[in-house]
Design a protein around this motif. Sequence first.
Motif, PDB file in Angstrom:
ATOM      1  N   TRP A 163       0.838  -1.199   0.000  1.00 37.15           N
ATOM      2  CA  TRP A 163       0.000   0.000   0.000  1.00 37.15           C
ATOM      3  C   TRP A 163       0.871   1.246   0.000  1.00 37.15           C
ATOM      4  CZ3 TRP A 163      -4.976  -0.838  -0.874  1.00 37.15           C
ATOM      5  CH2 TRP A 163      -5.489  -2.105  -0.574  1.00 37.15           C
TER       6      TRP A 163
ATOM      7  N   TYR B 166      -3.332   0.355  -3.849  1.00 38.73           N
ATOM      8  CA  TYR B 166      -2.809  -1.001  -3.889  1.00 38.73           C
ATOM      9  C   TYR B 166      -1.759  -1.085  -4.984  1.00 38.73           C
ATOM     10  CZ  TYR B 166      -2.801  -6.116  -4.019  1.00 38.73           C
ATOM     11  OH  TYR B 166      -2.425  -7.441  -3.960  1.00 38.73           O
TER      12      TYR B 166
ATOM     13  N   ASN C  45      -6.919  -3.485  -9.156  1.00 35.93           N
ATOM     14  CA  ASN C  45      -7.816  -3.986  -8.111  1.00 35.93           C
ATOM     15  C   ASN C  45      -8.022  -2.999  -6.972  1.00 35.93           C
ATOM     16  OD1 ASN C  45      -8.261  -6.429  -9.400  1.00 35.93           O
ATOM     17  ND2 ASN C  45      -6.636  -7.497  -8.284  1.00 35.93           N
ATOM     18  N   ASN C  46      -7.464  -1.814  -7.079  1.00 35.68           N
ATOM     19  CA  ASN C  46      -7.494  -0.880  -5.960  1.00 35.68           C
ATOM     20  C   ASN C  46      -8.923  -0.617  -5.457  1.00 35.68           C
ATOM     21  OD1 ASN C  46      -5.894   1.042  -4.250  1.00 35.68           O
ATOM     22  ND2 ASN C  46      -7.324   2.497  -5.168  1.00 35.68           N
TER      23      ASN C  46
ATOM     24  N   TRP D  66     -10.347  -3.608  -3.536  1.00 37.78           N
ATOM     25  CA  TRP D  66      -9.766  -3.830  -2.215  1.00 37.78           C
ATOM     26  C   TRP D  66     -10.182  -2.734  -1.242  1.00 37.78           C
ATOM     27  CZ3 TRP D  66      -9.895  -8.149  -3.636  1.00 37.78           C
ATOM     28  CH2 TRP D  66      -8.995  -8.857  -4.422  1.00 37.78           C
TER      29      TRP D  66
ATOM     30  N   LEU E 178      -9.404  -3.940   2.544  1.00 36.23           N
ATOM     31  CA  LEU E 178      -8.259  -4.838   2.617  1.00 36.23           C
ATOM     32  C   LEU E 178      -7.049  -4.187   3.267  1.00 36.23           C
ATOM     33  CD1 LEU E 178      -6.853  -7.501   1.984  1.00 36.23           C
ATOM     34  CD2 LEU E 178      -6.389  -6.638  -0.318  1.00 36.23           C
ATOM     35  N   GLU E 179      -6.796  -2.909   2.989  1.00 37.93           N
ATOM     36  CA  GLU E 179      -5.620  -2.262   3.575  1.00 37.93           C
ATOM     37  C   GLU E 179      -5.662  -2.341   5.094  1.00 37.93           C
ATOM     38  OE1 GLU E 179      -3.098   1.947   3.540  1.00 37.93           O
ATOM     39  OE2 GLU E 179      -5.161   1.910   2.774  1.00 37.93           O
TER      40      GLU E 179
ATOM     41  N   GLN F  52      -5.101  -5.925   6.392  1.00 34.34           N
ATOM     42  CA  GLN F  52      -3.718  -6.390   6.403  1.00 34.34           C
ATOM     43  C   GLN F  52      -2.899  -5.700   7.493  1.00 34.34           C
ATOM     44  OE1 GLN F  52      -2.668  -5.909   2.232  1.00 34.34           O
ATOM     45  NE2 GLN F  52      -3.257  -8.021   1.793  1.00 34.34           N
TER      46      GLN F  52
ATOM     47  N   GLN G  80      -3.447 -12.278  -2.946  1.00 35.23           N
ATOM     48  CA  GLN G  80      -3.498 -10.822  -2.785  1.00 35.23           C
ATOM     49  C   GLN G  80      -4.110 -10.443  -1.440  1.00 35.23           C
ATOM     50  OE1 GLN G  80      -4.633  -8.439  -6.433  1.00 35.23           O
ATOM     51  NE2 GLN G  80      -4.887 -10.503  -7.280  1.00 35.23           N
ATOM     52  N   ILE G  81      -5.050 -11.253  -0.966  1.00 36.33           N
ATOM     53  CA  ILE G  81      -5.660 -10.999   0.342  1.00 36.33           C
ATOM     54  C   ILE G  81      -4.719 -11.422   1.459  1.00 36.33           C
ATOM     55  CG2 ILE G  81      -7.624 -11.511   1.838  1.00 36.33           C
ATOM     56  CD1 ILE G  81      -8.448  -9.962  -0.633  1.00 36.33           C
TER      57      ILE G  81
ATOM     58  N   MET H 295     -11.905 -14.231  -2.103  1.00 35.37           N
ATOM     59  CA  MET H 295     -11.697 -13.088  -1.217  1.00 35.37           C
ATOM     60  C   MET H 295     -12.048 -13.471   0.217  1.00 35.37           C
ATOM     61  SD  MET H 295     -13.129  -9.932  -3.495  1.00 35.37           S
ATOM     62  CE  MET H 295     -12.698  -9.792  -5.236  1.00 35.37           C
TER      63      MET H 295
END
Length: 417
Positions: free
Chosen positions: A118, A123, A129-130, A133, A138-139, A142, A211-212, A357
Amino acid sequence: MRYDSVVSVPLQAGDTRESLAQAVGGEVLAWNDEGCAARMANDCNTLIGFNPKLSSAGVLNALSGRKVKVEANKDVFSGGGKITAIANGSIAIWAGGSIAIWAGGSIAIWAGGSIAIWAGGQYSPIPQNNTLWQQIKLERAQQLAPHLGKGVTVAVIDSGIDLQHPAFQGALTGASTWKDFAGGDNVPQEEGITGEGAYGHGTNVAGIILQIAPQAKIMPLRVLDADGSGDVANVAQAIRWAVQKGAQVINLSLGSTENSPAVQDAVEWATAQDVLVVASAGNENVGRITYPAANAAQGKAAANLLSVGSVDPQDLKSSFSNYGAALEIVGPGEHVYAPAPDGRMASWSGTSMAAPMTAGGLALALGEKLKVPVRSLTGAMAQTAGNIYAGEANAAYAGQLGQGRLDLAAFLGQTIR
């Protein structure tokens, strides 16, 4: 070998592989007897494939006194979804001109410090995919789960993957855990032609999971042919294999309009071992979801089985997504970019893309210290989903798109320490 029929046989004291195979006139495909002598539980059973040496009536007679389930070994499973874009050229260009995203050999390196995932809320590895997510937070997820799924194995039961893709180098389980049930060997490599059938489906699904949860490991298991079809025996075997080889999460981006007893038994056996199973809802835009996802709301497997549909970036039901009372959660399943065969990248759309996801989100949780039992995770994921029914949004599907859209930050906030 392709079998005409399969039979699920509850085990009894004194049973052996050889005695049951001889009684049925077939081959034992899966043998699950762990701890059976102590508890004699219903999930202690075996799966046998057979050709017409005995009729279904003959099998029932040979195994009289047991609750035996015999069914035709049909090609009723499909991966669904469709490819929507293919990126050509160098991987460095795909990454917007920055350092090549596959540098160092694996997606896991995205989290390893050399390439920031990030940057200012954007992303970095696959910027296409920004928006997706951001939609599932997602940010923040994580940040909450800094181990990023480390130590967690996710089985991808699908069309195989591109085993040579740079994205998966260092991100797969040991080769002894791989299996190609469709091809009859131990090399679950994608087969087919780009843009046709299911070629690339499993590679995309596995790439979404990573990615996740970039530090999770993928166990590739192939059950779908290049045209996207798979039979009952292969899917049931793969589920049991995944559990025996150490998977903690199983992703089933596939489904059938028929409820297979053999597959249902396999899912129930897996979930009884506290393995979490995610299944996509199907892509026919009808008011019923496919199996095994349709069993997620009831039955013995329900606590650890999650059914997943798809919404667009505005949280509106995707035009293709199935819906219904048995659906538990939705995720963004349109134009999701991930690795593609031959070292490329492509986007796919389908409930098949939303399911991984959630599988990746479960891996994030399992990589951390939990404050809830494992059996609470799929329920918590649904219960913390974001509201998608406000105002006129999805009014025509009230109560049929699950409890809402996946919110990984809210989910992890409720489940990890």
